[in-house]
Design an enzyme around this catalytic site. Structure first.
Site, short mmCIF file in Angstrom:
data_model
loop_
_atom_site.label_atom_id
_atom_site.label_comp_id
_atom_site.label_asym_id
_atom_site.label_seq_id
_atom_site.Cartn_x
_atom_site.Cartn_y
_atom_site.Cartn_z
N ASP A 13 11.33 5.76 -9.19
CA ASP A 13 10.74 6.81 -8.35
C ASP A 13 11.89 7.54 -7.64
O ASP A 13 13.05 7.10 -7.71
CB ASP A 13 9.77 6.18 -7.32
CG ASP A 13 9.06 7.24 -6.46
OD1 ASP A 13 8.79 8.34 -6.95
OD2 ASP A 13 8.77 6.94 -5.27
N GLU A 155 8.18 7.23 3.78
CA GLU A 155 9.57 6.74 3.87
C GLU A 155 9.86 6.22 5.28
O GLU A 155 10.43 5.14 5.46
CB GLU A 155 10.56 7.87 3.52
CG GLU A 155 10.50 8.35 2.07
CD GLU A 155 11.26 7.46 1.08
OE1 GLU A 155 12.21 6.78 1.50
OE2 GLU A 155 10.87 7.46 -0.11
N HIS A 193 3.85 7.75 -3.12
CA HIS A 193 4.13 7.46 -1.71
C HIS A 193 2.84 7.31 -0.89
O HIS A 193 2.83 6.64 0.14
CB HIS A 193 4.96 8.58 -1.08
CG HIS A 193 6.43 8.50 -1.37
ND1 HIS A 193 6.96 8.82 -2.59
CD2 HIS A 193 7.48 8.14 -0.58
CE1 HIS A 193 8.28 8.65 -2.55
NE2 HIS A 193 8.62 8.24 -1.34
N1 DGL Z 1 6.62 9.51 -5.25
C1 DGL Z 1 6.67 10.76 -5.90
C2 DGL Z 1 5.38 11.13 -6.59
O1 DGL Z 1 4.63 10.27 -6.96
C3 DGL Z 1 7.48 11.91 -5.38
C4 DGL Z 1 7.78 12.08 -3.94
C5 DGL Z 1 8.90 13.09 -3.73
O2 DGL Z 1 10.05 12.74 -4.04
O3 DGL Z 1 8.61 14.23 -3.36
O4 DGL Z 1 5.10 12.28 -6.83
#
Ligand code: DGL
Length: 267
Positions: A13, A155, A193
């Protein structure tokens, strides 16, 4: 192909979001060795262009596969999967599992026939999402909203920082304030996230909302793809690898340890 028992599963990720995919996979395969890779130097992905993501992600995965020799790679990121999955599959000679928005599940569960897709800006504008909505939610109003602030909230939560309650409220308002949004009963957490801040989203919701994500489905897919392969007898400590190790990464140590990731490497 014979697979060594200690060959890991690689999760990838931009940041900590993929932990929401790692957790159900670990529950299903408790002794599976895992590598959790986060592209901290490229974070966030959601505000980047398609071209940047399509160039960056296959190259990084190539280096990670060379270093850790995984049996399987999981792109635990909707943004990277909806943009770069075909490029990654073309570049690697191991099975690759992607994470795509759980729109089919939402369409099955929605009683009001109005549901939302909450992702990054990059994910919610993808033709892939249009196709899923047309295929599974043709009789539904499918509202979309991108929130970079919610990614930062997840985060911050894992770094143990105090959280601004307006962020979850504003992200939901981005869906609910659209025409028809008052009837919305299901929200697809279309960024890995977001399950990490599901409690904050539920607390901020003006009426009960069913939140869905792809974590369990991906765990089943991993179990299916690794059926018959050998595993170690006991759980091995997991490794977290970051493309840039800085103070922010150091602050994640306790959260990473709670996911069984006790060592930090840099790529
Ligand atoms: N965790 C990511 C997703 O599923 C991206 C988050 C990011 O870096 O903007 O899209």
């Amino acid at each position: 192909m014979t697979v060594a028992p200690d060959a890991p599963i690689l999760f990838f990720d931009s940041g900590v979001g993929g932990l929401s995919i790692l957790a159900p996979a670990r529950a299903a395969l408790p002794t599976a060795p895992v590598i959790y890779a986060a592209d901290s130097a490229g974070f966030p992905y959601g505000t980047k262009s398609e071209a940047e993501i399509a160039a960056r992600v296959p190259a990084l995965l190539g280096r990670l596969v060379e270093r850790y020799r995984p049996r399987l790679a999981v792109i635990a990121c909707n943004t990277a999967s909806t943009i770069a999955l075909p490029h990654v599959r073309a570049a690697l000679d191991i099975p690759v599992v992607g994470t795509v928005p759980a729109i089919k599940t939402a369409a099955t569960l929605s009683k009001s026939r109005v549901f939302g897709v909450l992702g990054t800006d990059a994910t919610v504008r993808q033709p892939y999402v249009d196709r899923l909505a047309a295929e599974h939610g043709a009789d539904c109003t499918v509202l979309r909203h991108g929130s970079a602030a919610l990614v930062q909230l997840a985060e911050a939560k894992l770094r143990g920082e105090p959280l601004d309650p307006h962020i979850a409220r504003d992200a939901l308002a981005g869906l609910i304030d659209q025409p028809g949004g008052d009837k919305l009963d299901v929200v697809v957490l279309a960024c890995t996230h977001f399950p990490l801040v599901q409690a904050e989203l539920a607390a901020a919701a003006p009426h009960p909302i069913n939140f869905v994500d792809g974590g369990e489905g991906i765990a089943h897919r991993i179990v299916h793809l690794t059926q018959g392969q050998p595993w170690p007898d006991a759980p091995a400590p997991g490794i977290a690898v970051f493309t840039r190790v800085d103070k922010g990464v150091e602050a994640l140590r306790p959260a990473l340890a709670s996911y069984g990731l006790n060592r930090i490497d840099s790529l």
